[in-house]
Design an enzyme around this catalytic site. Structure first.
Site, PDB file in Angstrom:
ATOM      1  N   CYS A   2       0.842  -1.177   0.000  1.00 23.94           N
ATOM      2  CA  CYS A   2       0.000   0.000   0.000  1.00 23.94           C
ATOM      3  C   CYS A   2       0.889   1.243   0.000  1.00 23.94           C
ATOM      4  CB  CYS A   2      -0.950   0.088   1.178  1.00 23.94           C
ATOM      5  SG  CYS A   2      -2.161  -1.230   1.214  1.00 23.94           S
ATOM      6  N   ARG A  27       4.242  -0.701  -4.590  1.00 22.09           N
ATOM      7  CA  ARG A  27       3.848  -1.119  -3.247  1.00 22.09           C
ATOM      8  C   ARG A  27       2.525  -1.870  -3.240  1.00 22.09           C
ATOM      9  NH1 ARG A  27       6.781   1.704   0.671  1.00 22.09           N
ATOM     10  NH2 ARG A  27       5.204   1.319   2.236  1.00 22.09           N
ATOM     11  N   TRP A  80      -2.532  -2.870  -1.737  1.00 19.80           N
ATOM     12  CA  TRP A  80      -2.197  -4.291  -1.768  1.00 19.80           C
ATOM     13  C   TRP A  80      -3.154  -4.911  -0.764  1.00 19.80           C
ATOM     14  CZ3 TRP A  80      -0.389  -7.932   1.801  1.00 19.80           C
ATOM     15  CH2 TRP A  80       0.082  -9.126   1.252  1.00 19.80           C
ATOM     16  N   ASN A 106      -1.984   2.725   5.392  1.00 13.65           N
ATOM     17  CA  ASN A 106      -1.093   1.609   5.069  1.00 13.65           C
ATOM     18  C   ASN A 106      -0.832   0.910   6.388  1.00 13.65           C
ATOM     19  OD1 ASN A 106       1.020  -0.055   4.276  1.00 13.65           O
ATOM     20  ND2 ASN A 106       2.522   1.588   4.389  1.00 13.65           N
ATOM     21  N   GLY A 107      -0.910  -0.415   6.392  1.00 10.16           N
ATOM     22  CA  GLY A 107      -0.687  -1.160   7.635  1.00 10.16           C
ATOM     23  C   GLY A 107      -1.865  -2.055   7.930  1.00 10.16           C
ATOM     24  N   GLU A 509      16.217 -19.756  -4.849  1.00 13.60           N
ATOM     25  CA  GLU A 509      15.926 -18.483  -5.506  1.00 13.60           C
ATOM     26  C   GLU A 509      15.337 -18.726  -6.901  1.00 13.60           C
ATOM     27  OE1 GLU A 509      15.459 -15.626  -4.632  1.00 13.60           O
ATOM     28  OE2 GLU A 509      15.727 -14.339  -6.352  1.00 13.60           O
ATOM     29  N   LYS A 513      11.712 -17.301  -7.976  1.00 15.99           N
ATOM     30  CA  LYS A 513      11.533 -16.411  -9.133  1.00 15.99           C
ATOM     31  C   LYS A 513      10.460 -16.976 -10.064  1.00 15.99           C
ATOM     32  CE  LYS A 513      12.859 -13.325  -8.309  1.00 15.99           C
ATOM     33  NZ  LYS A 513      13.575 -13.079  -7.095  1.00 15.99           N
ATOM     34  N   GLU A 516       6.977 -16.657  -8.519  1.00 19.98           N
ATOM     35  CA  GLU A 516       6.516 -15.275  -8.403  1.00 19.98           C
ATOM     36  C   GLU A 516       5.955 -14.727  -9.703  1.00 19.98           C
ATOM     37  OE1 GLU A 516      10.131 -13.294  -6.856  1.00 19.98           O
ATOM     38  OE2 GLU A 516       8.803 -12.543  -5.313  1.00 19.98           O
ATOM     39  N   HIS A 532      14.849 -38.290  -0.622  1.00 19.95           N
ATOM     40  CA  HIS A 532      14.151 -38.517   0.641  1.00 19.95           C
ATOM     41  C   HIS A 532      12.679 -38.109   0.571  1.00 19.95           C
ATOM     42  CE1 HIS A 532      17.875 -39.646   2.570  1.00 19.95           C
ATOM     43  NE2 HIS A 532      18.452 -38.559   2.068  1.00 19.95           N
ATOM     44  N   LYS A 629       6.317  -4.845  -3.955  1.00 20.58           N
ATOM     45  CA  LYS A 629       7.778  -4.715  -3.851  1.00 20.58           C
ATOM     46  C   LYS A 629       8.221  -4.479  -2.413  1.00 20.58           C
ATOM     47  CE  LYS A 629      11.741  -4.202  -5.996  1.00 20.58           C
ATOM     48  NZ  LYS A 629      12.230  -5.468  -6.523  1.00 20.58           N
TER      49      LYS A 629
HETATM   50  C1  AGP Z   1      11.614 -11.011  -4.307  1.00 20.15           C
HETATM   51  O1  AGP Z   1      11.519 -11.330  -5.648  1.00 20.15           O
HETATM   52  C2  AGP Z   1      10.336 -10.928  -3.635  1.00 20.15           C
HETATM   53  N1  AGP Z   1       9.532  -9.914  -4.204  1.00 20.15           N
HETATM   54  C3  AGP Z   1      10.296 -11.024  -2.133  1.00 20.15           C
HETATM   55  O2  AGP Z   1      10.563 -12.336  -1.769  1.00 20.15           O
HETATM   56  C4  AGP Z   1      11.238 -10.105  -1.349  1.00 20.15           C
HETATM   57  O3  AGP Z   1      12.548 -10.560  -1.487  1.00 20.15           O
HETATM   58  C5  AGP Z   1      10.853 -10.107   0.147  1.00 20.15           C
HETATM   59  O4  AGP Z   1       9.560  -9.608   0.279  1.00 20.15           O
HETATM   60  C6  AGP Z   1      11.815  -9.305   0.985  1.00 20.15           C
HETATM   61  O5  AGP Z   1      11.868  -7.981   0.545  1.00 20.15           O
HETATM   62  P1  AGP Z   1      12.993  -6.995   1.046  1.00 20.15           P
HETATM   63  O6  AGP Z   1      14.272  -7.453   0.452  1.00 20.15           O
HETATM   64  O7  AGP Z   1      12.578  -5.661   0.561  1.00 20.15           O
HETATM   65  O8  AGP Z   1      13.029  -7.095   2.529  1.00 20.15           O
END
Ligand code: AGP
Length: 634
Positions: A2, A27, A80, A106-107, A509, A513, A516, A532, A629
């Site tokens: 947000c 955001r 968001w 926001n929050g 990672e 990716k 996401e 396992h 983000k």
């Molecule tokens: C990364 O691709 C993601 N959008 C997400 O996992 C992100 O890394 C996570 O929310 C942490 O964000 P930050 O690095 O701003 O703390």
């Protein structure tokens, strides 16, 4: 998570709000809205106009074009969704029953259920499913109580009502409030969610984050927790939660907030993947100078006292930052010899391990605003201070891409990863920046602790110095390979990523990716762990992407890959070219480098494959569904 913008000044508010929201759309982009107040020449009261639209900001822009939002005072929000689906009725601003008082927040108001119940018992009718809607109704109720002796409406009353309501809210909030009865006042408040006031010429612009201030001002006044401010054409009045006036000088933004453009790239994410070679060069030049023998091998802005006495390191992070931290932990333990543990910040806060002595706590967050990470750091700082003794003293370092963010104000030591503004919601170049920072830290600690020979230190430093020049070609090569490979994933529903040792976090990672941005189910495992359990998933429609880099675990990874091939899985290798890697159905080749620096290379095919699979499916790569983000709620 947000974004809030609020403005008061001498220019029409709506264009400033929309511009600010555009820069905060990272955001959250489930819905957007704004409210403005137009003053009236005939009455002391103004007229509040509230416009909201579901979906991306462009929808709100069209609505504002169509209907207009006059006035020099306004608030805006990009959402968001937390409480309530992304629908217009759940979009901010939310209003009281009269429609004349509007709030953006926001929050999360954690006690919203009990507050809503008590308001409903008093006859208030709610029109949204949000936690936020309690706030305008509570303020309205407070205003009624304050005016019961017939007091006329004024900004001091609004300020007092918001202050009283803020004391009733549990959880985190940054909020901005407008009331048409006082068309020359804006009230903002914050607790555990970021809010800055930008000071322009005869105008103020409040925002959740600094990009919204680009082109407006570089002079800021960040609000502290519990503070509340009244903004009017006359200036800013700042108070603490007890209503005591606060005096604080504004500061200047440290970073340059440039507006990001895609250049010739189709998406920001692709541009940001390409930018990595330049970021790596700059980082190496800045932090790994070719010093004289005996000089520090890493140029970080810390004195010896920072490193001295550190016996343990704990790292708190989320998502991609946590994966970078895992590579960092490997380096700090295996190269620098310091016991290092990585925690999910969200878990650490509520189930911290017993205190370890002489511990450095590192928070890793590209945005510098992740609530889970910031709260975990605060908790750790407090419990170490409470414990008292020097042995358990609190020492905290933040690793971030945003030197004007909350973490930079919160912890005493900061390392700027220097990756530049990252617009794509999926982190790529900031991940590389975080990795590089951990390489620097590991070399610095190893050197200070004399844990490694000068030869080892110089070898790693020199490998890192050579790496940027190899990166650009690698990115170009994998851009093409991944683009050709992506169509074969058009019906794929599950993908498994395998890695071992220092490349296990890169497998995690890679899986993150892909999930996401392409919404394909993907999991990363330590390669030896597959047999396992996860091996039960394998069949010919489940591709396995295996990172196999020469070193300690090379043969073991290749054996694990063979196990997958024997189950008919399509095997994609991220490995150097050579006879032993011919077992892979498809090879995404990386240079044969030392195992230490291999993650810096192996991550590139991961990023580009995810990118091309998502782009090939026609998905919104830069703003994937349900994500944001900057995740400023716990
Ligand atoms: C990364 O691709 C993601 N959008 C997400 O996992 C992100 O890394 C996570 O929310 C942490 O964000 P930050 O690095 O701003 O703390």
């Amino acid at each position: 998570m947000c974004g809030i913008v609020a403005v008061i000044g001498s220019r029409p508010a709506a264009p400033l709000l929309l511009e600010g929201l555009k820069r905060l759309e990272y955001r959250g982009y489930d819905s957007a809205g704004l409210a403005t107040i137009k003053s009236s020449s005939k009455s002391s009261k103004g007229f509040l106009r509230c416009l909201r639209a579901n979906g991306k900001l462009a929808n709100l822009m069209n609505l504002v074009d169509e209907k207009g939002a006059p006035g020099y005072l306004g608030i805006g929000h990009t959402r968001w969704a937390t409480h309530g689906k992304p629908e217009e009725r759940n979009a901010h601003p939310h209003r009281d029953s009269s429609g004349g008082l509007a709030v953006v927040q926001n929050g999360i108001v954690e006690n919203h259920i009990s507050l809503r119940k008590s308001l409903e018992e008093e006859g208030v009718h709610f029109v949204s499913d949000t936690d936020t809607e309690v706030i305008p109704h509570l303020i309205s109720r407070e205003l009624c109580l304050l005016r019961s002796d017939g007091q006329p409406a004024n900004s001091a009353l609004l300020l007092e009502a918001v202050r009283k309501v803020s004391l009733q809210l549990k959880g985190a909030y940054a909020l901005a409030v407008l009331w048409e009865e006082v068309p020359d006042a804006l009230v903002v408040a914050k607790k555990q969610a970021p809010l800055l006031i930008g000071l322009g010429e005869g105008e103020f612009l409040c925002a959740s984050d600094t990009p919204a201030l680009a082109g407006f001002t570089r002079t800021i006044l960040p609000l502290e927790d519990g503070e509340i401010a009244l903004l009017s054409p006359l200036g800013i009045e700042l108070f603490d939660s007890g209503g005591n006036r606060q005096q604080r000088s504004p500061s200047l933004l440290k970073s340059q907030e440039d507006e990001a453009t895609k250049r010739h790239f189709r998406h920001f994410m692709l541009k940001e993947i390409y930018e990595q070679s330049e970021i790596a060069s700059l980082w190496v030049d800045r932090h790994l100078p070719l010093g004289l023998p005996g000089e520090d091998p890493v140029a970080f802005p810390f004195r010896d006292s920072f490193y001295k006495g550190v016996e343990n390191i704990q790292i708190l992070a989320c998502g991609t930052s946590r994966h970078a931290a895992m590579v960092g932990a490997y380096l700090l333990e295996q190269f620098a010899g310091i016991p290092t543990t990585v925690f999910y910040a969200s878990e650490f806060r509520y189930a911290p391990p017993p205190l370890t002595p002489n511990t450095l706590t590192i928070g890793v967050t590209q945005s510098g605003e992740t609530a889970d990470t910031l709260s975990a750091l605060i908790m750790e700082d407090q419990r170490r201070k409470l414990h008292g003794g020097a042995l358990f003293a609190s020492k905290q370092l933040g690793i971030t891409n945003r030197i004007d963010s909350s973490i930079a104000r919160q912890v005493p030591y900061i390392l700027d990863i220097g990756a530049g503004l990252e617009v794509g919601v999926a982190a790529t170049k900031t991940f590389l920046g975080q990795l590089l920072t951990f390489y620097g830290l590991a070399i610095a600690f190893a050197s200070k602790r004399k844990n490694r020979s000068t030869h080892d230190l110089i070898t790693l430093r020199d490998e890192l110095r050579c790496f940027p020049s190899q990166l650009h070609a690698l990115i170009r090569q994998h851009d093409e390979i991944a683009a050709n490979l992506a169509p074969s994933f058009s019906d794929t529903q599950n993908v498994i990523f395998l890695g071992r040792g220092i490349n296990y976090p890169i497998a995690l990672e890679g899986a993150l990716k892909l999930k996401e941005i392409s919404y394909i189910h993907a999991e990363g495992y330590p390669a030896g762990e597959m047999k396992h359990g996860p091996i039960a998933m394998l069949e010919k429609y489940v591709p396995v992407i295996s990172i196999a880099t020469p070193g300690l675990v090379f043969e073991k990874v290749l054996s694990n890959a063979q196990e997958a091939k024997a189950r008919d899985a399509k095997l994609i290798g991220v490995a150097p070219e050579g006879p032993v890697t011919e077992i892979f159905d498809v090879l995404m080749p990386i240079p044969e480098v030392s195992e230490w620096i291999s993650p810096l290379f192996s991550v590139i095919p991961m990023q580009l494959l995810s990118y091309h699979i998502a782009a090939n499916r026609g998905l919104d790569v830069d703003q994937p569904r349900n994500l944001a983000k900057s995740v400023t709620v716990e």
